[in-house]
Design a protein around this motif. Structure first.
Motif, PDB file in Angstrom:
ATOM      1  N   MET A   1      73.248  -5.416  19.455  1.00 29.67           N
ATOM      2  CA  MET A   1      74.508  -6.117  19.540  1.00 29.67           C
ATOM      3  C   MET A   1      74.791  -6.945  18.468  1.00 29.67           C
ATOM      4  O   MET A   1      76.176  -7.232  18.308  1.00 29.67           O
ATOM      5  N   LEU A   2      73.833  -7.709  18.213  1.00 27.73           N
ATOM      6  CA  LEU A   2      74.098  -8.754  17.046  1.00 27.73           C
ATOM      7  C   LEU A   2      74.749  -8.032  15.841  1.00 27.73           C
ATOM      8  O   LEU A   2      75.808  -8.482  15.318  1.00 27.73           O
ATOM      9  N   ALA A   3      74.222  -6.961  15.404  1.00 28.86           N
ATOM     10  CA  ALA A   3      74.487  -6.262  14.108  1.00 28.86           C
ATOM     11  C   ALA A   3      76.048  -5.748  14.182  1.00 28.86           C
ATOM     12  O   ALA A   3      76.663  -5.688  13.481  1.00 28.86           O
ATOM     13  N   ARG A   4      76.491  -5.621  15.543  1.00 30.24           N
ATOM     14  CA  ARG A   4      77.775  -4.757  15.832  1.00 30.24           C
ATOM     15  C   ARG A   4      78.883  -5.947  15.893  1.00 30.24           C
ATOM     16  O   ARG A   4      79.886  -5.653  16.124  1.00 30.24           O
ATOM     17  N   GLY A   5      78.527  -7.247  16.014  1.00 30.30           N
ATOM     18  CA  GLY A   5      79.383  -8.234  16.162  1.00 30.30           C
ATOM     19  C   GLY A   5      79.896  -8.599  17.672  1.00 30.30           C
ATOM     20  O   GLY A   5      80.715  -9.390  17.934  1.00 30.30           O
ATOM     21  N   LEU A   6      78.858  -8.023  18.672  1.00 27.98           N
ATOM     22  CA  LEU A   6      79.108  -8.354  19.888  1.00 27.98           C
ATOM     23  C   LEU A   6      78.521  -9.686  20.536  1.00 27.98           C
ATOM     24  O   LEU A   6      79.086 -10.099  21.576  1.00 27.98           O
ATOM     25  N   VAL A   7      77.479 -10.169  19.908  1.00 29.19           N
ATOM     26  CA  VAL A   7      76.926 -11.203  20.216  1.00 29.19           C
ATOM     27  C   VAL A   7      76.850 -12.125  19.179  1.00 29.19           C
ATOM     28  O   VAL A   7      76.783 -11.453  18.130  1.00 29.19           O
ATOM     29  N   GLU A   8      76.586 -13.454  19.332  1.00 28.99           N
ATOM     30  CA  GLU A   8      76.404 -14.273  18.259  1.00 28.99           C
ATOM     31  C   GLU A   8      75.110 -15.388  18.867  1.00 28.99           C
ATOM     32  O   GLU A   8      74.865 -15.718  19.794  1.00 28.99           O
ATOM     33  N   ILE A   9      74.313 -15.714  17.886  1.00 29.78           N
ATOM     34  CA  ILE A   9      73.200 -16.697  18.093  1.00 29.78           C
ATOM     35  C   ILE A   9      73.828 -17.978  17.537  1.00 29.78           C
ATOM     36  O   ILE A   9      74.176 -18.290  16.433  1.00 29.78           O
ATOM     37  N   ARG A  10      73.752 -18.960  18.584  1.00 34.59           N
ATOM     38  CA  ARG A  10      74.215 -20.434  18.240  1.00 34.59           C
ATOM     39  C   ARG A  10      73.443 -21.375  19.063  1.00 34.59           C
ATOM     40  O   ARG A  10      72.842 -21.035  20.297  1.00 34.59           O
ATOM     41  N   PRO A  11      73.673 -22.638  18.918  1.00 37.57           N
ATOM     42  CA  PRO A  11      72.909 -23.679  19.907  1.00 37.57           C
ATOM     43  C   PRO A  11      73.612 -23.634  21.097  1.00 37.57           C
ATOM     44  O   PRO A  11      74.717 -23.498  21.238  1.00 37.57           O
ATOM     45  N   GLY A  12      72.760 -23.875  22.039  1.00 35.64           N
ATOM     46  CA  GLY A  12      73.088 -23.841  23.471  1.00 35.64           C
ATOM     47  C   GLY A  12      72.526 -25.395  24.276  1.00 35.64           C
ATOM     48  O   GLY A  12      71.897 -26.111  23.494  1.00 35.64           O
ATOM     49  N   ARG A  13      72.504 -24.986  25.334  1.00 35.50           N
ATOM     50  CA  ARG A  13      71.961 -26.334  26.233  1.00 35.50           C
ATOM     51  C   ARG A  13      70.388 -26.587  25.961  1.00 35.50           C
ATOM     52  O   ARG A  13      70.295 -27.830  25.915  1.00 35.50           O
ATOM     53  N   TYR A  14      69.964 -25.453  25.947  1.00 41.19           N
ATOM     54  CA  TYR A  14      68.242 -25.765  25.690  1.00 41.19           C
ATOM     55  C   TYR A  14      67.837 -25.039  24.530  1.00 41.19           C
ATOM     56  O   TYR A  14      66.999 -24.148  24.502  1.00 41.19           O
ATOM     57  N   GLY A  15      68.406 -25.063  23.375  1.00 39.55           N
ATOM     58  CA  GLY A  15      67.916 -24.627  22.022  1.00 39.55           C
ATOM     59  C   GLY A  15      68.971 -23.352  21.837  1.00 39.55           C
ATOM     60  O   GLY A  15      70.091 -23.474  22.303  1.00 39.55           O
ATOM     61  N   MET A  16      68.461 -22.345  21.078  1.00 38.04           N
ATOM     62  CA  MET A  16      69.503 -21.515  20.504  1.00 38.04           C
ATOM     63  C   MET A  16      69.388 -20.264  21.790  1.00 38.04           C
ATOM     64  O   MET A  16      68.817 -20.201  22.664  1.00 38.04           O
TER      65      MET A  16
END
Length: 62
Positions: A1-16
């Protein structure tokens, strides 16, 4: 999903964390629009969050 641009990894409330990108949200909305793919009752909370009418309002077939 990441490679297809459906999700992204970013900082959240409790880390990445993994978050849906615009394309991912559009894909989920397309799935929710078809009750055969995602049961309106089982996914009622998600439907509500994304602006769909609640499953209880669905009177199709009655």
């Amino acid at each position: 999903m990441l490679a297809r641009g459906l999700v992204e990894i970013r900082p959240g409330r409790y880390g990445m964390g993994a978050f849906f990108a615009a394309a991912g949200i559009a894909g989920v909305k397309a799935l929710l629009a078809d009750a055969r793919r995602m049961d309106p009752e089982a996914y009622a909370r998600l439907r509500e969050e994304l602006g769909f009418s609640p499953a209880t309002e669905n009177t199709e077939g009655e």
